[in-house]
Scaffold this motif. Structure first.
Motif, PDB file in Angstrom:
ATOM      1  N   ALA A 140      91.179 -83.171  49.461  1.00  0.00           N
ATOM      2  CA  ALA A 140      90.311 -82.485  49.947  1.00  0.00           C
ATOM      3  C   ALA A 140      88.896 -83.251  48.740  1.00  0.00           C
ATOM      4  O   ALA A 140      88.215 -83.389  48.561  1.00  0.00           O
ATOM      5  CB  ALA A 140      89.577 -82.333  50.729  1.00  0.00           C
ATOM      6  N   LEU A 141      88.877 -82.693  47.954  1.00  0.00           N
ATOM      7  CA  LEU A 141      88.354 -81.717  47.078  1.00  0.00           C
ATOM      8  C   LEU A 141      88.164 -83.393  45.796  1.00  0.00           C
ATOM      9  O   LEU A 141      87.315 -84.083  45.654  1.00  0.00           O
ATOM     10  CB  LEU A 141      88.778 -80.954  45.907  1.00  0.00           C
ATOM     11  N   LEU A 142      89.851 -84.571  45.959  1.00  0.00           N
ATOM     12  CA  LEU A 142      89.746 -85.330  44.750  1.00  0.00           C
ATOM     13  C   LEU A 142      88.463 -86.404  46.033  1.00  0.00           C
ATOM     14  O   LEU A 142      87.692 -87.382  45.661  1.00  0.00           O
ATOM     15  CB  LEU A 142      91.226 -85.718  44.478  1.00  0.00           C
ATOM     16  N   VAL A 143      88.546 -86.657  47.643  1.00  0.00           N
ATOM     17  CA  VAL A 143      88.227 -87.443  48.191  1.00  0.00           C
ATOM     18  C   VAL A 143      86.124 -86.784  47.703  1.00  0.00           C
ATOM     19  O   VAL A 143      85.769 -87.324  47.930  1.00  0.00           O
ATOM     20  CB  VAL A 143      88.639 -87.429  49.612  1.00  0.00           C
ATOM     21  N   GLN A 144      86.868 -85.964  48.095  1.00  0.00           N
ATOM     22  CA  GLN A 144      84.568 -85.566  48.009  1.00  0.00           C
ATOM     23  C   GLN A 144      84.280 -86.072  46.811  1.00  0.00           C
ATOM     24  O   GLN A 144      83.232 -85.928  47.223  1.00  0.00           O
ATOM     25  CB  GLN A 144      84.328 -83.848  48.038  1.00  0.00           C
ATOM     26  N   GLU A 145      85.089 -85.815  45.849  1.00  0.00           N
ATOM     27  CA  GLU A 145      84.101 -86.381  44.197  1.00  0.00           C
ATOM     28  C   GLU A 145      84.555 -88.260  44.093  1.00  0.00           C
ATOM     29  O   GLU A 145      84.146 -88.748  43.437  1.00  0.00           O
ATOM     30  CB  GLU A 145      85.293 -85.591  43.435  1.00  0.00           C
ATOM     31  N   GLY A 146      85.137 -88.708  45.110  1.00  0.00           N
ATOM     32  CA  GLY A 146      85.778 -90.178  44.905  1.00  0.00           C
ATOM     33  C   GLY A 146      86.806 -90.327  44.418  1.00  0.00           C
ATOM     34  O   GLY A 146      86.558 -91.896  44.164  1.00  0.00           O
TER      35      GLY A 146
END
Length: 385
Positions: free
Chosen positions: A75-81
């Motif tokens: 989720a953190l990586l999705v949030q950061e693109g």
């Protein structure tokens, strides 16, 4: 009254949680030990342990709770693109397109909808301890149902599949990203890769001690070797998965396969969810509310094709208000095979970690004592507002 001594502390207003823990958790796990930790609005308000064999600093095999850590890092990586939920897995990992898997998206994979639940012939113990080996086997594996036509628990492989996507997309493993960005900065006692120097604090997993009635139930309901359940839990392999031996393997603890290899404590689980979902140590939450809400949104619901049970999945996480109605609809987390349970409920500012050493009967979705512990925690927190 309990005949098991309970250790640890609770903040004023949470005394009732200690009483319930003494009544159900410590007694249920008395011959193996149990831990409970709760953060409320970033403060550790419950820190308890009891039963034989563990203290507050003991580190336990927490099995599928590692799926929660994997999902939160994703989720953190999705949030950061760095990742796109609706991009095809094969766009990062071309080999995965084999056998009709080319259109499976990361979203479908996280929602347990890919159909890639295991390997024909099963996975060896060496493969189960190493996500890269699992991923190499599964790249050419056919799905066991039409992708996205239904959902089923990807019990021992989802970590390897998602972890391979993260590695291909970022050049980093989930384990390394978790250590660098989450565990080390926040001092979290939950490890995706247990260092050798912490081995003396590890307490071996203990097998279930079923009652005669539970033994009869197991005997009357064997798992068919060709069933989706057997395939998903690797019971069809030449060396079937032994869940107790799995956590007790140093190779598993060292390499931390993301489907079940994490090691830690109840404090660690609670603190991890507190860091992702709310303010902790004066820092803002790791996940923005909208990111956490998307990963908490139900993507699969109904009859699980693997277990045959009615359940629901968010994205790599499990929506928990279905199991624990006292929680808000925003509550999300993951359980672990012995009966461990962990979650965050951002609507109430709660983060919860429960760990036990000995397997509970039917403990996979969270041991039965959680059905009393969770409401006690929610009630105490509401009064503390």
């Amino acid at each position: 009254m309990s005949d098991v001594r309970v250790h640890g502390t609770v903040e004023p207003g949470f005394e009732s949680v200690r009483e319930v823990f003494a009544e159900v958790a410590a007694n249920e796990a008395r011959d193996g030990g149990a831990q409970l930790a709760v953060h409320h609005r970033g403060r550790l308000v419950v820190d308890l342990w009891g039963g034989d064999g563990v203290d507050g600093d003991s580190l336990l095999g927490l099995y599928s709770c590692s799926k929660g850590a994997m999902a939160l890092v994703t989720a953190l990586l999705v949030q950061e693109g760095a990742l796109d939920l609706d991009r095809e897995v094969s766009s990062w990992w071309p080999e995965f397109a084999a056998e009709g898997k080319g259109r499976i998206t990361l979203r479908q994979l996280l929602a347990h909808r890919s159909g890639v639940i295991g390997a024909d012939g099963g996975l060896s113990p060496e493969e189960l301890a190493d996500d890269r080996l699992i991923a190499a086997r599964l790249a050419g594996q056919r799905p066991y149902w039409e992708p996205d036509a239904g959902h089923g628990y990807h019990a021992v492989v989802i970590g390897a599949l998602v972890g391979e996507v993260v590695l291909r997309a970022t050049g980093r493993t989930v384990q390394d990203l978790y250590e660098e960005r989450v565990r080390a900065p926040y001092g979290i006692e939950y490890h995706l890769g247990l260092p050798e120097e912490l081995e003396p604090r590890f307490r071996t997993a203990l097998p279930m001690l079923p009652t005669p009635a539970e033994q009869a139930f197991l005997a009357e309901n064997p798992i068919a070797p060709d069933s989706l359940m057997a395939i998903a839990f690797n019971f069809h392999a030449a060396t079937p998965l032994d869940l107790v031996d799995y956590a007790n393997s140093r190779a598993v603890r060292e390499r931390a396969p993301l489907s079940g290899g994490g090691v830690g404590s109840a404090r660690g689980l609670s603190r991890m969810y507190a860091a992702f979902a709310g303010e902790l140590d004066g820092r803002p939450p790791l996940l923005a509310p909208e990111t956490l809400a998307e990963f908490a949104r139900i993507h699969s619901k109904g009859t699980d094709l693997v277990t045959g049970m009615e359940n629901a999945f968010a994205l790599g996480l499990v929506p928990l208000a279905i199991r624990y109605p006292s929680l808000s609809a925003a509550a999300v987390g993951h359980s672990g095979a012995p009966g461990s349970q962990a979650f965050a409920d951002p609507a109430t500012g709660l983060a919860y970690g429960y760990a036990r050493r000995r397997f509970a009967f039917a403990g996979g979705p969270g041991a039965a004592e959680n059905t009393r512990l969770v409401p006690a925690v929610v009630e105490a927190a509401a009064k503390a507002v």
